[in-house]
Design a protein around this motif. Structure first.
Motif, PDB file in Angstrom:
ATOM      1  N   GLY A  84       0.846  -1.009   0.001  1.00  0.00           N
ATOM      2  CA  GLY A  84      -0.006  -0.180  -0.042  1.00  0.00           C
ATOM      3  C   GLY A  84       0.894   1.256  -0.234  1.00  0.00           C
ATOM      4  O   GLY A  84       0.252   2.475  -0.040  1.00  0.00           O
ATOM      5  N   GLN A  85       1.995   1.207   0.008  1.00  0.00           N
ATOM      6  CA  GLN A  85       3.105   2.187   0.064  1.00  0.00           C
ATOM      7  C   GLN A  85       3.572   2.597  -1.132  1.00  0.00           C
ATOM      8  O   GLN A  85       3.639   1.812  -2.167  1.00  0.00           O
ATOM      9  N   LEU A  86       3.290   3.894  -1.476  1.00  0.00           N
ATOM     10  CA  LEU A  86       3.587   4.592  -2.992  1.00  0.00           C
ATOM     11  C   LEU A  86       4.943   4.888  -2.862  1.00  0.00           C
ATOM     12  O   LEU A  86       5.545   5.371  -1.677  1.00  0.00           O
ATOM     13  N   GLN A  87       5.594   5.007  -3.803  1.00  0.00           N
ATOM     14  CA  GLN A  87       6.988   5.245  -3.775  1.00  0.00           C
ATOM     15  C   GLN A  87       7.055   6.680  -3.421  1.00  0.00           C
ATOM     16  O   GLN A  87       6.472   7.657  -4.117  1.00  0.00           O
ATOM     17  N   PRO A  88       8.142   6.963  -2.422  1.00  0.00           N
ATOM     18  CA  PRO A  88       8.145   8.462  -2.136  1.00  0.00           C
ATOM     19  C   PRO A  88       8.372   9.444  -3.095  1.00  0.00           C
ATOM     20  O   PRO A  88       8.304  10.716  -2.770  1.00  0.00           O
ATOM     21  N   ARG A  89       9.035   9.327  -4.012  1.00  0.00           N
ATOM     22  CA  ARG A  89       9.367  10.151  -5.261  1.00  0.00           C
ATOM     23  C   ARG A  89       8.267  10.417  -6.124  1.00  0.00           C
ATOM     24  O   ARG A  89       7.966  11.626  -6.589  1.00  0.00           O
ATOM     25  N   ALA A  90       7.147   9.594  -5.807  1.00  0.00           N
ATOM     26  CA  ALA A  90       5.902   9.927  -6.627  1.00  0.00           C
ATOM     27  C   ALA A  90       4.809  10.531  -5.754  1.00  0.00           C
ATOM     28  O   ALA A  90       4.019  11.415  -6.193  1.00  0.00           O
ATOM     29  N   VAL A  91       5.170  10.903  -4.611  1.00  0.00           N
ATOM     30  CA  VAL A  91       4.037  11.272  -3.563  1.00  0.00           C
ATOM     31  C   VAL A  91       4.025  12.805  -3.957  1.00  0.00           C
ATOM     32  O   VAL A  91       2.635  13.045  -4.014  1.00  0.00           O
ATOM     33  N   PRO A  92       4.813  13.675  -4.148  1.00  0.00           N
ATOM     34  CA  PRO A  92       4.403  15.200  -4.630  1.00  0.00           C
ATOM     35  C   PRO A  92       3.386  14.945  -6.207  1.00  0.00           C
ATOM     36  O   PRO A  92       2.605  15.988  -5.885  1.00  0.00           O
ATOM     37  N   TYR A  93       3.768  14.328  -6.883  1.00  0.00           N
ATOM     38  CA  TYR A  93       3.042  14.385  -8.141  1.00  0.00           C
ATOM     39  C   TYR A  93       1.687  13.715  -7.695  1.00  0.00           C
ATOM     40  O   TYR A  93       0.602  14.347  -8.280  1.00  0.00           O
ATOM     41  N   TYR A  94       1.784  12.734  -7.006  1.00  0.00           N
ATOM     42  CA  TYR A  94       0.170  12.138  -6.650  1.00  0.00           C
ATOM     43  C   TYR A  94      -0.574  12.944  -5.969  1.00  0.00           C
ATOM     44  O   TYR A  94      -1.742  13.216  -6.109  1.00  0.00           O
ATOM     45  N   ASN A  95       0.048  13.547  -4.992  1.00  0.00           N
ATOM     46  CA  ASN A  95      -0.788  14.595  -4.145  1.00  0.00           C
ATOM     47  C   ASN A  95      -1.062  15.711  -4.880  1.00  0.00           C
ATOM     48  O   ASN A  95      -2.442  16.303  -4.615  1.00  0.00           O
ATOM     49  N   GLY A 138     -12.252   6.165   0.274  1.00  0.00           N
ATOM     50  CA  GLY A 138     -11.244   6.227   1.575  1.00  0.00           C
ATOM     51  C   GLY A 138      -9.811   6.463   1.075  1.00  0.00           C
ATOM     52  O   GLY A 138      -9.084   6.120   1.850  1.00  0.00           O
ATOM     53  N   TYR A 139      -9.598   6.669  -0.273  1.00  0.00           N
ATOM     54  CA  TYR A 139      -8.318   7.086  -0.607  1.00  0.00           C
ATOM     55  C   TYR A 139      -7.931   8.577  -0.482  1.00  0.00           C
ATOM     56  O   TYR A 139      -8.947   9.281  -0.931  1.00  0.00           O
ATOM     57  N   GLY A 140      -7.135   8.824   0.200  1.00  0.00           N
ATOM     58  CA  GLY A 140      -6.436  10.205   0.057  1.00  0.00           C
ATOM     59  C   GLY A 140      -5.279  10.637  -0.271  1.00  0.00           C
ATOM     60  O   GLY A 140      -4.741  10.038  -0.940  1.00  0.00           O
ATOM     61  N   LEU A 141      -4.952  11.904   0.287  1.00  0.00           N
ATOM     62  CA  LEU A 141      -3.511  12.274   0.002  1.00  0.00           C
ATOM     63  C   LEU A 141      -2.522  11.353   0.679  1.00  0.00           C
ATOM     64  O   LEU A 141      -3.037  10.596   1.688  1.00  0.00           O
ATOM     65  N   ARG A 142      -1.247  11.445   0.313  1.00  0.00           N
ATOM     66  CA  ARG A 142      -0.341  10.357   1.014  1.00  0.00           C
ATOM     67  C   ARG A 142       0.639  11.334   1.842  1.00  0.00           C
ATOM     68  O   ARG A 142       0.942  12.527   1.659  1.00  0.00           O
ATOM     69  N   THR A 143       1.147  10.672   2.877  1.00  0.00           N
ATOM     70  CA  THR A 143       2.512  11.119   3.549  1.00  0.00           C
ATOM     71  C   THR A 143       3.578  11.246   2.826  1.00  0.00           C
ATOM     72  O   THR A 143       3.600  10.660   1.787  1.00  0.00           O
ATOM     73  N   LYS A 144       4.837  11.975   3.316  1.00  0.00           N
ATOM     74  CA  LYS A 144       5.673  11.879   2.414  1.00  0.00           C
ATOM     75  C   LYS A 144       6.610  10.399   2.177  1.00  0.00           C
ATOM     76  O   LYS A 144       7.136  10.523   1.354  1.00  0.00           O
ATOM     77  N   GLU A 145       6.222   9.588   2.958  1.00  0.00           N
ATOM     78  CA  GLU A 145       6.785   8.278   3.004  1.00  0.00           C
ATOM     79  C   GLU A 145       5.991   7.485   1.922  1.00  0.00           C
ATOM     80  O   GLU A 145       6.351   6.269   1.847  1.00  0.00           O
ATOM     81  N   GLY A 146       4.711   7.972   1.443  1.00  0.00           N
ATOM     82  CA  GLY A 146       3.850   7.198   0.572  1.00  0.00           C
ATOM     83  C   GLY A 146       2.836   6.444   1.150  1.00  0.00           C
ATOM     84  O   GLY A 146       2.080   5.811   0.451  1.00  0.00           O
TER      85      GLY A 146
END
Length: 150
Positions: A84-95, A138-146
């Motif tokens: 369930g963790q998103l790659q941390p590098r993708a988090v800014p784009y995803y959010n 139930g899906y929202g934004l991600r933390t910086k760790e993904g």
């Protein structure tokens, strides 16, 4: 333990359970509201596609799918991620792609600016519909760790 202490402990326990129940109902109401919004934006996107041709429909579909394509950033490096963790590098784009304020501001600008290209409206409706469905399920934004934010 005295009777007063026992009664206080029981009252505190009851208060916590009541608060959790209230928070749960509030979260359920919030998700239901997002679902109503998602259905509204979906209907509007489909109407734009039907009324203004295949370009509008295609852009609505593309913008409905596009926000999740941000998860592909760094997918080759995702081997060590937790479930369930998103790659941390993708988090800014995803959010960024999953913030409802962005398409809503663009929609407001579309309403004010003398631009009459209907496919743009359809695309924005598809984008907002995607975000609304994510929040409803139930899906929202991600933390910086993904990981999903609470």
């Amino acid at each position: 333990m005295s009777a007063t202490t026992t009664a206080t402990a029981a009252a505190v326990g009851t208060g916590t359970a009541a608060t959790t129940g209230t928070a749960g109902r509030l979260a359920l109401a919030r998700r239901a509201a997002w679902l109503v919004g998602a259905l509204f934006w979906s209907v509007l996107a489909v109407m734009e596609g039907v009324n203004h041709g295949w370009t509008a429909g295609l852009l609505a579909l593309a913008f409905f799918i596009a926000p999740d394509l941000t998860m592909l950033v760094g997918v080759g490096e995702a081997r060590g991620n937790a479930r369930g963790q998103l790659q941390p590098r993708a988090v800014p784009y995803y959010n960024t792609a999953h913030r409802a304020l962005i398409p809503l501001v663009l929609l407001a600008a579309y309403a004010v600016v003398p631009l009459t290209w209907a496919p743009a409206m359809a695309a924005l409706c598809g984008w907002i519909a995607h975000i609304s469905y994510d929040r409803a399920f139930g899906y929202g934004l991600r933390t910086k760790e993904g990981f999903q934010r609470d």
